[in-house]
Design a protein around this motif. Structure first.
Motif, short mmCIF file in Angstrom:
data_model
loop_
_atom_site.label_atom_id
_atom_site.label_comp_id
_atom_site.label_asym_id
_atom_site.label_seq_id
_atom_site.Cartn_x
_atom_site.Cartn_y
_atom_site.Cartn_z
N TYR A 107 -5.64 -33.68 -22.70
CA TYR A 107 -5.03 -32.41 -22.14
C TYR A 107 -5.22 -31.18 -23.60
O TYR A 107 -5.66 -30.67 -24.33
N PRO A 108 -4.38 -29.56 -23.03
CA PRO A 108 -5.33 -28.56 -23.85
C PRO A 108 -4.21 -28.28 -24.86
O PRO A 108 -2.71 -28.32 -24.98
N ILE A 109 -4.39 -27.16 -25.95
CA ILE A 109 -4.05 -26.99 -27.60
C ILE A 109 -3.50 -26.12 -27.43
O ILE A 109 -3.09 -25.74 -28.76
N LYS A 110 -3.68 -25.37 -26.14
CA LYS A 110 -2.32 -24.24 -25.93
C LYS A 110 -2.30 -24.22 -24.52
O LYS A 110 -3.07 -24.61 -23.90
N PHE A 111 -1.11 -23.41 -24.25
CA PHE A 111 -1.16 -23.16 -22.75
C PHE A 111 -1.21 -21.10 -22.65
O PHE A 111 -0.90 -20.50 -23.66
N LYS A 112 -1.22 -20.86 -21.74
CA LYS A 112 -1.22 -19.25 -21.53
C LYS A 112 0.70 -19.21 -20.38
O LYS A 112 0.82 -20.00 -19.93
N PRO A 113 1.15 -17.72 -21.04
CA PRO A 113 1.97 -17.77 -20.64
C PRO A 113 1.65 -17.47 -19.21
O PRO A 113 1.74 -17.48 -18.64
N HIS A 115 1.94 -20.46 -17.34
CA HIS A 115 1.01 -21.26 -15.97
C HIS A 115 2.03 -23.10 -16.11
O HIS A 115 1.31 -23.61 -17.94
N GLU A 116 2.95 -23.04 -15.53
CA GLU A 116 3.23 -24.01 -16.32
C GLU A 116 2.37 -25.34 -15.59
O GLU A 116 3.11 -26.13 -16.10
N TYR A 117 1.43 -26.10 -15.45
CA TYR A 117 0.78 -26.70 -14.80
C TYR A 117 0.32 -27.14 -16.43
O TYR A 117 0.59 -27.91 -17.49
N GLN A 118 0.02 -26.06 -16.78
CA GLN A 118 -0.61 -25.94 -18.33
C GLN A 118 0.53 -26.04 -19.22
O GLN A 118 -0.04 -26.91 -20.51
N LEU A 123 2.40 -30.10 -23.70
CA LEU A 123 4.40 -30.29 -23.94
C LEU A 123 3.56 -32.05 -24.03
O LEU A 123 4.28 -32.34 -25.03
N ALA A 124 2.95 -32.65 -23.26
CA ALA A 124 2.54 -34.09 -23.24
C ALA A 124 1.89 -34.01 -24.27
O ALA A 124 1.79 -35.41 -24.95
N ARG A 125 0.71 -33.37 -25.06
CA ARG A 125 0.31 -33.48 -26.09
C ARG A 125 0.96 -33.70 -27.45
O ARG A 125 0.79 -34.13 -28.17
N ARG A 126 1.28 -32.74 -27.23
CA ARG A 126 2.14 -31.86 -28.84
C ARG A 126 3.35 -33.27 -28.88
O ARG A 126 3.74 -33.76 -30.06
N SER A 127 4.04 -33.97 -27.69
CA SER A 127 4.27 -35.37 -27.79
C SER A 127 3.68 -36.17 -28.56
O SER A 127 4.43 -37.10 -29.19
N ALA A 128 2.83 -36.78 -27.85
CA ALA A 128 1.86 -37.68 -28.75
C ALA A 128 1.24 -37.41 -30.42
O ALA A 128 1.98 -37.96 -31.28
N GLN A 129 1.69 -36.15 -30.63
CA GLN A 129 1.40 -35.92 -31.92
C GLN A 129 2.59 -35.93 -32.53
O GLN A 129 2.76 -36.15 -34.12
N THR A 130 3.77 -35.35 -31.84
CA THR A 130 5.18 -35.76 -33.03
C THR A 130 5.52 -36.51 -33.41
O THR A 130 5.62 -37.42 -34.05
N CYS A 297 -8.18 -31.28 -15.74
CA CYS A 297 -9.16 -30.46 -16.61
C CYS A 297 -9.30 -28.67 -16.58
O CYS A 297 -9.81 -28.25 -17.93
N ALA A 298 -9.74 -28.43 -15.35
CA ALA A 298 -9.73 -27.32 -15.17
C ALA A 298 -7.98 -26.14 -15.82
O ALA A 298 -8.96 -25.73 -16.48
N GLU A 299 -7.06 -26.49 -16.03
CA GLU A 299 -6.06 -26.23 -16.50
C GLU A 299 -6.58 -26.35 -18.08
O GLU A 299 -6.23 -25.52 -18.68
N ALA A 300 -7.31 -27.33 -18.05
CA ALA A 300 -7.31 -27.39 -20.17
C ALA A 300 -8.12 -26.03 -20.32
O ALA A 300 -8.16 -26.03 -21.57
#
Length: 316
Positions: A107-113, A115-118, A123-130, A297-300
């Motif tokens: 999952y991506p470590i950041k996202f572009k404003p 881009h909703e799917y990104q 946020l799903a990755r940050r949820s895991a890290q939280t 993965c393309a979005e990531a």
């Protein structure tokens, strides 16, 4: 016993701490997880916005915290050892951390404003890290009386902490998960029973050389009249990650065995394999800039400005 639990906990802490540190593969920029809430400029996701499996493991950690603090109060140190050993082996290593690897690594470590799917993937990755951060914080404090040096070393390596772990208080269950959400453990107990059935069938397919990795499989659940149906449908989007397969489908069965928790089948997927996450999906090549990977993965890759590339002739 001391040597056994020391090595197990040390290796578990290594993985947990490593998951809180990341490097942008394009720029080489390093980043440590910021335990402040996202709304305050940090990386932590509020409990109510976390992924269901992350909420579950925090509820289990809250349950563990209650049991361990009671054991310490009664000077039952052997019980503390057994509780920690069981949690790290069964709940973390054999289950949660194994299931989590796909989300942490792909999952991506950041996202572009814009881009909703990104943003959803981020946020799903940050949820895991939280969840990982809160678990590491709690375990460091809970192990401090019996593994004093290791617990303090973990505490010093944990982002956002100050001083020594031996100056901190034991965690409280409500710091990890709302008390009312502990009731969701009943739903997850049922789901995990189904997961055990799926894993057994996956192992059977591996023994028959039908599949190699579990991501090569697709699970079909025939759900109509069995006790786990509400929980399975409630957490349907989580099931592929939970079962570590590429796809989970639901069929309505008219002849569901009432004595069976769930009628299910597992077979090899007929879809194409993503070169990056190794899932078998039908959206390979939907992004022209990254023709050999799935849309997720393309979005990531787009989120980190990975350069476009041409399709190769040997793609599966």
């Amino acid at each position: 016993l001391a040597e056994e639990i020391y090595r197990k906990l040390r290796n578990t802490f290594r993985f947990l701490l490593g998951s809180l540190r990341e490097t942008n593969p394009t720029t080489g920029e390093k980043h440590d997880f910021d335990p402040r809430n996202i709304a305050d400029g940090g990386d932590a996701v509020p409990f109510e916005q976390m992924q269901p499996i992350d909420q579950y493991i925090l509820a289990r950690t809250a349950e563990l915290t209650t049991k361990i603090t009671k054991a310490y109060a009664a000077f039952e140190f052997h019980r503390v050892y057994h509780l920690l050993n069981e949690f790290c082996n069964s709940e973390l290593s054999a289950f949660y951390l194994d299931v989590l690897k796909d989300r942490l690594y792909t999952y991506p470590i950041k996202f572009k404003p814009g881009h909703e799917y990104q943003s959803e993937l981020y946020l799903a990755r940050r949820s895991a890290q939280t969840a990982i951060y809160k678990i590491t914080d709690a375990l460091a404090r809970l192990t401090a009386p019996i593994l004093s040096f290791t617990a303090d070393a973990v505490w010093q390596s944990l982002p956002g902490t100050k001083g020594s772990v031996h100056l901190a208080l034991f965690p409280k269950p409500e710091e990890l998960a709302p008390i009312s959400d502990v009731s969701t453990l009943v739903d997850w107990d049922q789901i995990l029973q189904v997961r055990n059935e799926v894993l057994a069938k996956l192992e059977g397919l591996r023994a028959q050389k039908v599949i190699g990795k579990s991501l090569e499989a697709v699970v079909t659940l025939s759900a109509k009249e069995y006790s786990a149906a509400p929980a399975l449908t409630k957490y349907a989007e989580t099931l592929p990650e939970l079962f570590n397969v590429s796809e989970v489908d639901f069929l309505t069965a008219t002849d569901t065995d009432p004595n069976c928790l769930a009628n299910l089948s597992v077979e090899r997927s007929r879809r194409s394999k993503c070169d990056r996450c190794w899932r078998y999906t039908d959206d390979i090549g939907n992004n022209a800039n990254y023709p050999t990977v799935c849309l997720r993965c393309a979005e990531a890759l787009d989120a980190i400005d990975f350069p476009p590339y041409a399709a190769t002739s040997n793609k599966e």
